[in-house]
Design a protein around this motif. Structure first.
Motif, mmCIF file in Angstrom:
data_model
loop_
_atom_site.group_PDB
_atom_site.id
_atom_site.type_symbol
_atom_site.label_atom_id
_atom_site.label_comp_id
_atom_site.label_asym_id
_atom_site.label_seq_id
_atom_site.Cartn_x
_atom_site.Cartn_y
_atom_site.Cartn_z
ATOM 1 N N ALA A 3 -3.236 -7.132 -6.271
ATOM 2 C CA ALA A 3 -2.345 -6.808 -5.163
ATOM 3 C C ALA A 3 -3.050 -6.017 -4.080
ATOM 4 O O ALA A 3 -2.811 -6.222 -2.878
ATOM 5 N N ALA A 4 -3.952 -5.115 -4.484
ATOM 6 C CA ALA A 4 -4.656 -4.303 -3.484
ATOM 7 C C ALA A 4 -5.525 -5.165 -2.589
ATOM 8 O O ALA A 4 -5.621 -4.930 -1.366
ATOM 9 N N ALA A 9 -6.382 -7.704 2.714
ATOM 10 C CA ALA A 9 -6.627 -8.892 3.535
ATOM 11 C C ALA A 9 -5.545 -9.056 4.595
ATOM 12 O O ALA A 9 -5.833 -9.413 5.761
ATOM 13 N N LEU A 10 -4.305 -8.794 4.245
ATOM 14 C CA LEU A 10 -3.215 -8.910 5.222
ATOM 15 C C LEU A 10 -3.335 -7.859 6.318
ATOM 16 O O LEU A 10 -3.053 -8.135 7.497
ATOM 17 N N ARG A 43 4.039 -1.971 1.941
ATOM 18 C CA ARG A 43 5.122 -2.949 2.074
ATOM 19 C C ARG A 43 5.785 -3.263 0.731
ATOM 20 O O ARG A 43 6.980 -3.579 0.682
ATOM 21 N N ARG A 44 5.059 -3.162 -0.387
ATOM 22 C CA ARG A 44 5.641 -3.497 -1.701
ATOM 23 C C ARG A 44 6.631 -2.424 -2.163
ATOM 24 O O ARG A 44 7.593 -2.745 -2.847
ATOM 25 N N ARG A 45 6.351 -1.158 -1.790
ATOM 26 C CA ARG A 45 7.227 -0.074 -2.222
ATOM 27 C C ARG A 45 8.373 0.177 -1.254
ATOM 28 O O ARG A 45 9.468 0.545 -1.661
ATOM 29 N N LEU A 46 8.104 -0.021 0.069
ATOM 30 C CA LEU A 46 9.119 0.268 1.091
ATOM 31 C C LEU A 46 9.254 -0.928 2.032
ATOM 32 O O LEU A 46 8.860 -0.863 3.212
ATOM 33 N N PRO A 47 9.781 -2.029 1.541
ATOM 34 C CA PRO A 47 9.799 -3.241 2.385
ATOM 35 C C PRO A 47 10.670 -3.102 3.637
ATOM 36 O O PRO A 47 10.270 -3.571 4.717
#
Length: 362
Positions: A3-4, A9-10, A43-47
């Motif tokens: 995931a990291a 990359a994003l 973004r994964r924790r606070l979308p």
């Protein structure tokens, strides 16, 4: 991929998009696109927070990577379709605001339609891709649960088979082993009473004591096996009616057989008749020494009936352990054949065992 690595990359893609699309002479556009790109790190924790931070960038610049990724993250993590639709509309409106941010002639109607269509397509792609990933994740979780359920079912089946084998083993131990050991006990007791040789009497006493102890231990073993047993399964080899006469002759009991043994019944029915007669004769040796027995077999076309009766004992009995497992096993056999088994004393101080089951049992 980890995931990291994906997030890094994003972020790089969002930064490059901002560098290409944000105008350097508009500081607020540079700042907003930079904030939007860096916000993707959480973004994964606070979308929802990340999605809100990317909206200013989509409103003041043509950078779309950060906003599209944020909308995709919301779609992949929410199950509320209304909330997702609201976010998609807000994203499309923010993207449409960039039409008036350029120093170009007033946009024509066609340009507006193209811009709106492009913004809607971008929002729809991000939204449906997020929903697809969520569905794939749910499917993987469901498949994992199904795999666990199957493993649990296999364990239950294995435990059931083991319990059935234990129950059948307990029955066979009682029907076969105890039958032979009790016969040894009776013969040793008879030898002890009838012999005049002191050594032979001592040996017979030893044999009888060991046999009684063996029967007692066997009773405990059968109890333990039955504790985890369920419906029986048959083990091979199994006796048939062809060996019934020989078993009666070796029982050491004066026995009369009335009626003809059926020859056109199933193997299970033959085993039930054989074991019923064997258990009845074993109990006669245990509890009614010197008694005579009568075995009556009746076959009227629809029902097969086997009745074993014995007279009262004529000699003192030798105390032997018992737990009624034999009659329990016989009743189970009768029930499997769709019949019944009854047992009880007669009016003349004897005993009677009756087995009845349909002749059509397979």
């Amino acid at each position: 991929m980890p995931a990291a690595v994906v997030d890094a990359a994003l972020i790089v893609a969002a930064v490059l998009d901002a560098m290409l699309m944000a105008e350097a002479d508009r500081p607020y556009a540079v700042v907003s696109t930079t904030v939007a790109a860096l916000a993707l790190a959480v973004r994964r924790r606070l979308p929802y927070l990340v999605f809100a931070l990317t909206l200013p960038a989509t409103a003041v610049s043509s950078a779309v990577v950060a906003g599209a990724v944020a909308l995709y993250t919301v779609a992949a993590n929410t199950r509320n379709r209304r909330t997702l639709a609201v976010c998609a509309v807000i994203y499309s409106v923010s993207c449409a605001a960039t039409v008036g941010n350029h120093d170009l002639p007033a946009p024509t109607r066609v340009d507006l339609l193209v811009s709106v269509g492009y913004n809607i397509a971008t929002a729809a792609a991000a939204m449906f891709l997020g929903q697809l990933v969520q569905a794939r994740r749910d499917l993987q979780q469901r498949l994992a649960e199904i795999h666990q359920v199957r493993e649990h079912e296999q364990q239950l089946v294995a435990q059931t088979v083991l319990a059935q084998e234990r129950a059948q083993l307990a029955r066979e131990m009682h029907d076969v082993v105890s039958h032979q050991v009790s016969l040894i006990t009776i013969q040793a007791g008879a030898l002890q009473v009838n012999t005049n040789d002191p050594d032979a009497r001592t040996t017979a006493q030893t044999i009888r004591d060991l046999s009684v102890r063996t029967l007692d231990e066997l009773r405990h073993m059968v109890t333990v096996l039955r504790a985890s047993g369920t419906a029986p399964t048959e083990l091979t080899p199994q006796p048939t009616l062809a060996g019934l006469s020989q078993m009666i002759a070796n029982s050491g009991i004066e026995t009369r057989l009335d009626g003809d043994l059926p020859t056109d019944v199933s193997a299970a029915a033959q085993r039930a008749i054989y074991r019923t007669v064997q258990e009845a004769l074993t109990n006669i040796r245990k509890h009614a020494p010197g008694a005579t027995a009568t075995i009556r077999v009746r076959h009227d076309g629809d029902t097969i009936e086997v009745v074993i009766t014995n007279t009262p004992a004529t000699r003192p009995t030798v105390p032997l352990p018992g737990a009624q497992h034999g009659l329990i096993g016989l009743r189970e056999r009768a029930e499997l054949l769709g019949g019944t088994l009854t047992a009880g004393p007669t009016s003349g101080d004897g005993y009677r065992v009756q087995l009845r089951f349909p002749a059509t049992t397979q």
